[in-house]
Design a protein around this motif. Structure first.
Motif, PDB file in Angstrom:
ATOM      1  N   HIS A  36       1.060   7.300  -2.034  1.00 50.40           N
ATOM      2  CA  HIS A  36       0.652   7.328  -3.448  1.00 50.40           C
ATOM      3  C   HIS A  36      -0.797   6.927  -3.664  1.00 50.40           C
ATOM      4  O   HIS A  36      -1.185   6.564  -4.777  1.00 50.40           O
ATOM      5  CB  HIS A  36       1.563   6.433  -4.303  1.00 50.40           C
ATOM      6  CG  HIS A  36       3.023   6.647  -4.077  1.00 50.40           C
ATOM      7  ND1 HIS A  36       3.685   7.757  -4.542  1.00 50.40           N
ATOM      8  CD2 HIS A  36       3.946   5.914  -3.387  1.00 50.40           C
ATOM      9  CE1 HIS A  36       4.960   7.690  -4.164  1.00 50.40           C
ATOM     10  NE2 HIS A  36       5.148   6.599  -3.464  1.00 50.40           N
ATOM     11  N   ALA A  37      -1.628   6.995  -2.631  1.00 50.61           N
ATOM     12  CA  ALA A  37      -3.050   6.709  -2.819  1.00 50.61           C
ATOM     13  C   ALA A  37      -3.689   7.821  -3.644  1.00 50.61           C
ATOM     14  O   ALA A  37      -3.198   8.955  -3.693  1.00 50.61           O
ATOM     15  CB  ALA A  37      -3.750   6.586  -1.468  1.00 50.61           C
ATOM     16  N   GLU A  38      -4.793   7.492  -4.300  1.00 52.41           N
ATOM     17  CA  GLU A  38      -5.533   8.502  -5.062  1.00 52.41           C
ATOM     18  C   GLU A  38      -6.484   9.207  -4.110  1.00 52.41           C
ATOM     19  O   GLU A  38      -7.553   8.673  -3.754  1.00 52.41           O
ATOM     20  CB  GLU A  38      -6.309   7.860  -6.216  1.00 52.41           C
ATOM     21  CG  GLU A  38      -6.989   8.902  -7.096  1.00 52.41           C
ATOM     22  CD  GLU A  38      -7.684   8.328  -8.312  1.00 52.41           C
ATOM     23  OE1 GLU A  38      -8.373   9.082  -9.008  1.00 52.41           O
ATOM     24  OE2 GLU A  38      -7.533   7.098  -8.546  1.00 52.41           O
ATOM     25  N   ARG A  46     -11.420   8.560  -3.995  1.00 49.09           N
ATOM     26  CA  ARG A  46     -11.141   8.729  -5.434  1.00 49.09           C
ATOM     27  C   ARG A  46     -12.394   9.093  -6.241  1.00 49.09           C
ATOM     28  O   ARG A  46     -12.370   9.082  -7.464  1.00 49.09           O
ATOM     29  CB  ARG A  46     -10.504   7.469  -6.008  1.00 49.09           C
ATOM     30  CG  ARG A  46     -11.368   6.223  -5.949  1.00 49.09           C
ATOM     31  CD  ARG A  46     -10.664   5.000  -6.521  1.00 49.09           C
ATOM     32  NE  ARG A  46     -10.665   5.009  -7.988  1.00 49.09           N
ATOM     33  CZ  ARG A  46     -10.028   4.112  -8.739  1.00 49.09           C
ATOM     34  NH1 ARG A  46      -9.331   3.154  -8.153  1.00 49.09           N
ATOM     35  NH2 ARG A  46     -10.091   4.167 -10.044  1.00 49.09           N
ATOM     36  N   ASN A  57      -7.900   1.246  -4.167  1.00 48.30           N
ATOM     37  CA  ASN A  57      -7.871   2.696  -4.397  1.00 48.30           C
ATOM     38  C   ASN A  57      -6.936   3.071  -5.549  1.00 48.30           C
ATOM     39  O   ASN A  57      -7.199   4.036  -6.281  1.00 48.30           O
ATOM     40  CB  ASN A  57      -7.437   3.398  -3.110  1.00 48.30           C
ATOM     41  CG  ASN A  57      -7.195   4.873  -3.290  1.00 48.30           C
ATOM     42  OD1 ASN A  57      -6.077   5.308  -3.571  1.00 48.30           O
ATOM     43  ND2 ASN A  57      -8.245   5.669  -3.145  1.00 48.30           N
ATOM     44  N   LYS A  58      -5.845   2.310  -5.706  1.00 46.41           N
ATOM     45  CA  LYS A  58      -4.838   2.680  -6.708  1.00 46.41           C
ATOM     46  C   LYS A  58      -5.084   2.066  -8.084  1.00 46.41           C
ATOM     47  O   LYS A  58      -4.449   2.480  -9.057  1.00 46.41           O
ATOM     48  CB  LYS A  58      -3.444   2.237  -6.228  1.00 46.41           C
ATOM     49  CG  LYS A  58      -2.962   2.951  -4.975  1.00 46.41           C
ATOM     50  CD  LYS A  58      -1.567   2.473  -4.600  1.00 46.41           C
ATOM     51  CE  LYS A  58      -1.093   3.083  -3.296  1.00 46.41           C
ATOM     52  NZ  LYS A  58       0.255   2.647  -2.942  1.00 46.41           N
ATOM     53  N   PRO A  89      -6.422   1.360 -11.702  1.00 43.95           N
ATOM     54  CA  PRO A  89      -7.075   2.209 -12.713  1.00 43.95           C
ATOM     55  C   PRO A  89      -8.478   1.700 -13.007  1.00 43.95           C
ATOM     56  O   PRO A  89      -8.781   0.517 -12.839  1.00 43.95           O
ATOM     57  CB  PRO A  89      -6.153   2.070 -13.936  1.00 43.95           C
ATOM     58  CG  PRO A  89      -5.448   0.772 -13.743  1.00 43.95           C
ATOM     59  CD  PRO A  89      -5.292   0.588 -12.268  1.00 43.95           C
ATOM     60  N   ARG A  98       1.882   4.029  -7.787  1.00 41.20           N
ATOM     61  CA  ARG A  98       0.720   3.472  -8.480  1.00 41.20           C
ATOM     62  C   ARG A  98       1.094   2.707  -9.750  1.00 41.20           C
ATOM     63  O   ARG A  98       0.396   1.788 -10.163  1.00 41.20           O
ATOM     64  CB  ARG A  98      -0.248   4.592  -8.853  1.00 41.20           C
ATOM     65  CG  ARG A  98      -1.135   5.023  -7.720  1.00 41.20           C
ATOM     66  CD  ARG A  98      -2.194   6.002  -8.204  1.00 41.20           C
ATOM     67  NE  ARG A  98      -2.169   7.205  -7.403  1.00 41.20           N
ATOM     68  CZ  ARG A  98      -2.795   8.313  -7.706  1.00 41.20           C
ATOM     69  NH1 ARG A  98      -3.487   8.382  -8.824  1.00 41.20           N
ATOM     70  NH2 ARG A  98      -2.739   9.364  -6.923  1.00 41.20           N
ATOM     71  N   ASN A  99       2.209   3.122 -10.378  1.00 40.62           N
ATOM     72  CA  ASN A  99       2.549   2.497 -11.664  1.00 40.62           C
ATOM     73  C   ASN A  99       3.395   1.239 -11.506  1.00 40.62           C
ATOM     74  O   ASN A  99       3.936   0.726 -12.487  1.00 40.62           O
ATOM     75  CB  ASN A  99       3.277   3.508 -12.557  1.00 40.62           C
ATOM     76  CG  ASN A  99       4.514   4.090 -11.883  1.00 40.62           C
ATOM     77  OD1 ASN A  99       4.748   3.847 -10.700  1.00 40.62           O
ATOM     78  ND2 ASN A  99       5.299   4.859 -12.625  1.00 40.62           N
ATOM     79  N   CYS A 151       0.816  -1.220   0.000  1.00 44.43           N
ATOM     80  CA  CYS A 151       0.000   0.000   0.000  1.00 44.43           C
ATOM     81  C   CYS A 151       0.848   1.268   0.000  1.00 44.43           C
ATOM     82  O   CYS A 151       0.299   2.373   0.020  1.00 44.43           O
ATOM     83  CB  CYS A 151      -0.951   0.009   1.194  1.00 44.43           C
ATOM     84  SG  CYS A 151      -2.223  -1.271   1.086  1.00 44.43           S
TER      85      CYS A 151
END
Length: 1025
Positions: free
Chosen positions: A852-854, A807, A761-762, A764, A722-723, A718
């Motif tokens: 890095h959470a959205e 998000r 959350n991350k 897409p 994200r990528n 977590c």
């Protein structure tokens, strides 16, 4: 009228003639807009409008002529872009001729000229012609404010579009404008006039012989004395006028001979605002002045500044005086001198030294600090000034330090030395021999080391700060000095609790200096700390007295403090990990080591190499320790038992999360390829010690100990960027959902739910995300039915909802409605109410921006808008036994909402908040009180309507069994005094009597708040309150 008749005649239509007559004779305003709209649409031309106005423009009655010209001007203001060059010429001639007309006509003529000044088709020469006509024919200052503003607008427009033509007028243009502006009093016009003067100067218009006149016509407003009227629709503030006038006065050195005497006069006045404005203006002037302009005024300027700094009771005057002195010195420093010219900087600094130097010898007297500040303000202006003043002042201060023996006197002297040393950090010297501090190095080091060994904690503090600044000077400290410094910092890092401030300062200094001198700290401090750590292990093993345990904790703090350089981290990190592996003590000691590791991880985030080193060294080691502790063994060591406790796992989560957030995607991908298979497949090959008695299978029927380690997996995955692609994601998400609803181990099921939500959350948007969401929803709906894992299913619902709310996912509203529906559930209702606190608050381990959470901006505001109406509606419809759940949820939402969003909704929600104060739940009471306190300060008018209820409820809660509620209630009683006094006075006797009881509360913090609140109520209504 010659120009008008010269216009090409076009027969006006009857409709146009009717509109003209309605405007001119009927005194109606609407036809002007209609005519302008028709001209823009092409129905009529401007020439036709002029023809229709023919009789009005020639009428012998001035008011009729004025109305005719007003109509034409209003049309031109809207249609000037349609005019041809030939039309502009004739219109200009017409309007110029009308400037000689009756004064009733002039305002409309000026509006027409303003419209024509905006024309792109204006032929060359006409701008000059218009301005000459205005200067000659119009006495501007006799006009109303709006018409004077029109004149300024005409000038501004021409200066913007016809600059070269106006410059061709030479000084006549400047003189004409001086006549226009002379006597202006309206602040709206002054702002425009000041901008015009500034443009005259900055764009190099010719001032000719009118420099003094231009100065006089603007400086007569200095200093600005303007108080805007209440509810001023124009919004002009005093500060706007001050800054605009200052820009004019400080725009040219040619004003210096007139301005500087004025500034000196105003600085010496008794009016505070005049002093401040004058000093700030002098500061601005120094940016454009040179030695020539300042030369004759330097003695007077210095005398005025010195007097203000020595004698003023205002910190603002002192600060502005010091800033002005700094700017004066900087101005003198940057002037280029001829070989035979006098160096004004040296003589100016000599005067400052002469007047201030002797006060530095009296550290107990009140002028010592003003003198030091003056010297430092001048020294900070340039390298030359710094060298000149330091070379004169440092020997004196060094001598005074040894001459005075009292610690407070020495502290004052050392603080002054520190101020001068900090100034040297601003300047760089290519030649080592040119550095002015080199000659004082030995004396300074000796003095600092004396301060560090002084019994006075305050002197030690200043000594530590001075050592840090000395260390920042390049190549100043020798290896011997560094060894001594490290020894002192080591000693100070282990001071007792009563010297906490010195110990903290020593740790900060160690971190700063370790970055600059890693070899010295590796050679002299790390070995000492390693030895101390070894002694600490023995003390902990023996269970020695708390003092030795406290020393062990300080050693850990020192190790983390100096881990600011990659080379040092490579020594301190193995020490800390080795120490953790060898520990055989309780929870608090293991947590202390983890906290030190986290601090090291935070410092490593600044450097990519250090970050990766920490991650690949610490994370496998921590995982290996945890996996070993989770294995079934006949005899568990103390460490193994401790590592599986919730508090220790939480500390390890922080370390792993901090070590992961700043990894580059490539490095993170390397790490995730090892750690996810560890938890899914039991692949322990990358762990440093991977010989375990059985397989590690936290998801496949693993023991409760192994399942608890899912929290460490959560901390890692977590916190990834994200990528970064996570291997076996489909299997991982399904395992997490299953474990999240496992009733046998609540802590592991919660960790699994959080991990699932963090990954969700991350992801897409797309099919994969939809599949995982459906998986979670199905599991939640099945679990919320009466059964063994209702509580776990609710926890999964809560975390998934939060992941989606952050998000703005469309499904978040459905899940929030499901959560709201549980408020009426007898079993889960209170937990659902507390869940709104989780949805609105920031987490520390998952779903964080750092991880890095959205997290969309203003998600709280959106949640409030979407859900609070339903909460209020649900409250009114709910049965009496579940109403507290709705109040609790509402209170949590409102308490974490930005107050500017809440204020407009306050009138409708306040009654519910007041009802929440009657709820028996302490959490609801505390949350509501925390929400109400800032509202009392920010919305007093609304709150005063409910003052009777507020006073009663706050006083009742000041006797609550909960200390936190009592404190919050008393803070609200204090905040109540910000409401309008007439509203509160009837309650004053009752409140003062009631607040006597908490004065005897058994808790000191409660008594403190009671004293503060009661004191404010006592003063209510008294003069000056």
């Amino acid at each position: 009228m010659a120009a008008a008749t010269a216009l090409e005649a076009v027969a006006p239509t009857g409709a146009l003639w009717g509109l003209v007559q309605d405007f001119v004779m009927g005194q109606q305003e609407g036809p002007a807009d209609q005519v302008a709209a028709d001209v823009k649409s092409g129905s009529y031309t401007v020439l036709q409008v002029v023809e229709a106005l023919g009789s009005s423009l020639e009428n012998p009655e001035p008011r009729t002529r004025a109305r005719g010209i007003q109509l034409l001007s209003q049309v031109l203001l809207q249609c000037h872009s349609l005019l041809l060059e030939k039309e502009v010429v004739h219109l200009i001639l017409f309007y110029e001729n009308r400037l000689k007309d009756h004064h009733f006509v002039i305002p409309s003529v000026l509006q027409g000229l303003r419209a024509l000044s905006l024309c792109v088709a204006l032929p060359p020469g006409l701008a000059v012609s218009v301005l000459k006509a205005i200067f000659q024919e119009v006495h501007v200052q006799s006009l109303p404010q709006v018409d004077r503003h029109t004149v300024y607008s005409i000038i501004t427009n021409f200066m913007r579009t016809r600059e070269e033509e106006l410059k061709g007028l030479g000084a006549d243009f400047t003189f004409g404008f001086i006549q226009v502006m002379d006597g202006e009093k309206d602040p709206r016009n002054l702002l425009v006039a000041f901008r015009i003067v500034h443009d005259l100067i900055s764009r190099d218009y010719s001032l000719g012989p009118f420099v003094e006149e231009l100065f006089e016509v603007t400086s007569c407003y200095f200093p600005i004395d303007f108080t805007p009227p209440p509810n001023d629709p124009h919004g002009i503030q005093r500060e706007d006028l001050i800054l605009s006038l200052r820009a004019v006065l400080a725009s040219t050195p040619r004003f210096a001979e007139f301005l500087l005497p004025l500034l000196i006069e105003k600085v010496d006045s008794e009016i505070l605002s005049a002093k401040l404005d004058s000093l700030q203006t002098l500061n601005a002037c120094c940016a454009v002045y040179g030695q020539k302009e300042l030369k004759d005024f330097l003695p007077s300027l210095w005398a005025s500044i010195r007097r203000e700094v020595f004698q003023t009771a205002s910190e603002r005057v002192e600060a502005d005086g010091l800033a002005a002195l700094h700017s004066l010195t900087a101005c003198l420093s940057r002037s280029v001198l001829r070989a035979d010219a006098e160096d004004l900087l040296d003589s100016f600094l000599s005067n400052i030294l002469q007047d201030c130097r002797h006060h530095l010898c009296e550290p107990d007297m009140k002028l010592v600090w003003p003198s030091a500040k003056l010297l430092q303000a001048a020294a900070g202006a340039s390298a030359r000034a710094c060298d000149h003043i330091t070379s004169n002042v440092l020997p004196l201060l060094l001598e005074q330090f040894h001459k005075h023996s009292q610690s407070n006197q020495r502290r004052t002297i050392l603080e002054m030395i520190l101020g001068f040393l900090k100034l040297h950090q601003k300047w760089s010297y290519e030649d080592k021999d040119e550095r002015p501090l080199n000659g004082f190095k030995d004396q300074l080091c000796s003095l600092v080391f004396m301060a560090l060994t002084d019994p006075s904690a305050q002197l030690q503090l200043v000594g530590i700060r001075t050592l840090t600044v000395l260390g920042a000077q390049p190549d100043l400290l020798s290896s011997g000095d560094l060894e001594l410094a490290v020894g002192h910092l080591y000693r100070l890092s282990f001071l007792e609790e009563d010297s906490q401030s010195c110990r903290v300062a020593a740790l900060e200094a160690s971190g700063a200096l370790a970055t600059l001198y890693p070899v010295a700290f590796s050679s002299h401090l790390v070995p000492k700390l390693a030895e101390e750590l070894g002694r600490g292990e023995l003390d902990l093993a023996r269970g020695d007295e708390p003092a030795k345990c406290s020393r062990h904790l300080r050693c850990l703090q020192a190790l983390s403090a100096i881990s600011t350089h990659p080379n040092i981290v490579k020594e301190t990190l193995p020490l800390l990990l080795q120490h953790l592996c060898q520990m055989n003590k309780g929870t608090s000691e293991v947590i202390a080591v983890c906290q030190s590791l986290q601090q090291v991880a935070e410092k490593c985030q600044r450097d990519l190499e250090s970050c990766w080193y920490f991650h690949q060294t610490a994370v496998p080691c921590l995982l290996a320790l945890a996996v070993q502790a989770s294995m079934p063994e006949k005899e568990h060591s103390v460490l193994r038992k401790v590592l599986l406790e919730d508090e220790v796992l939480a500390a390890m989560v922080s370390v792993i999360g901090t070590a992961t957030t700043h990894l580059s995607p490539d490095l993170a991908a390397q790490s995730v390829a090892h750690i996810v298979p560890l938890f899914l497949d039991g692949n322990v090959s990358f762990l440093p010690e991977n010989s375990f008695p059985c397989r590690f299978q936290p998801f496949q029927d693993g023991s409760s100990g192994q399942r608890r380690l899912v929290a460490l997996l959560m901390a890692f995955v977590c916190s990834l960027p994200r990528n970064v692609e996570i291997p076996q994601l489909n299997q991982l998400m399904r395992e997490l959902v299953e474990l999240s609803c496992c009733p046998s181990c609540p802590s592991s099921s919660t960790a699994a739910a959080k991990c699932f939500a963090g990954l969700l959350n991350k992801l897409p948007a797309g099919q994969q995300l939809d599949e995982f969401l459906q998986l979670a929803v199905d599991k939640v709906e099945a679990g919320l039915s009466p059964g063994p894992y209702r509580s776990q299913a609710f926890t999964l619902l809560l975390w998934v909802t939060k992941a989606l709310v952050l998000r703005y996912h469309p499904l978040s509203s459905c899940l929030t409605d499901r959560l709201m529906g549980l408020l009426g559930d007898p079993e889960l209702g209170p937990a659902a109410a507390d869940g709104f606190s989780l949805l609105m608050s920031d987490c520390t381990d998952v779903l964080t921006r750092a991880g890095h959470a959205e997290v969309r901006i203003m998600f709280r505001q959106r949640f409030f808008t979407d859900n609070v109406p339903a909460l209020v509606q649900g409250f009114h419809a709910a049965s009496q036994d579940v109403k507290p759940n709705y109040l609790k949820g509402l209170s949590h939402v409102l308490n974490r909402l930005p107050k500017p969003v809440l204020l407009p909704e306050l009138p409708t929600l306040l009654s519910l908040l007041l009802e929440a104060l009657s709820c028996s739940d302490c959490v609801v009471q505390l949350s509501t009180l925390s929400c109400l306190q800032p509202l009392l300060l920010e919305a007093p008018q609304v709150m005063s309507l409910h003052v009777d209820t507020l006073v009663t409820k706050f006083l009742n809660l000041s006797s609550s069994p909960s200390m936190a509620v009592r404190i919050a209630a008393l803070q609200c009683m204090h905040a109540l005094t910000r409401l309008p006094t007439p509203v509160l006075l009837p309650y004053k006797p009752q409140v003062i009597r009631a607040l006597a009881k908490p004065l005897d509360d058994k808790k000191r913090l409660v008594r403190k708040e009671a004293v503060s609140a009661r004191g404010e109520w006592f003063l209510l209504g008294s003069p000056g309150s």
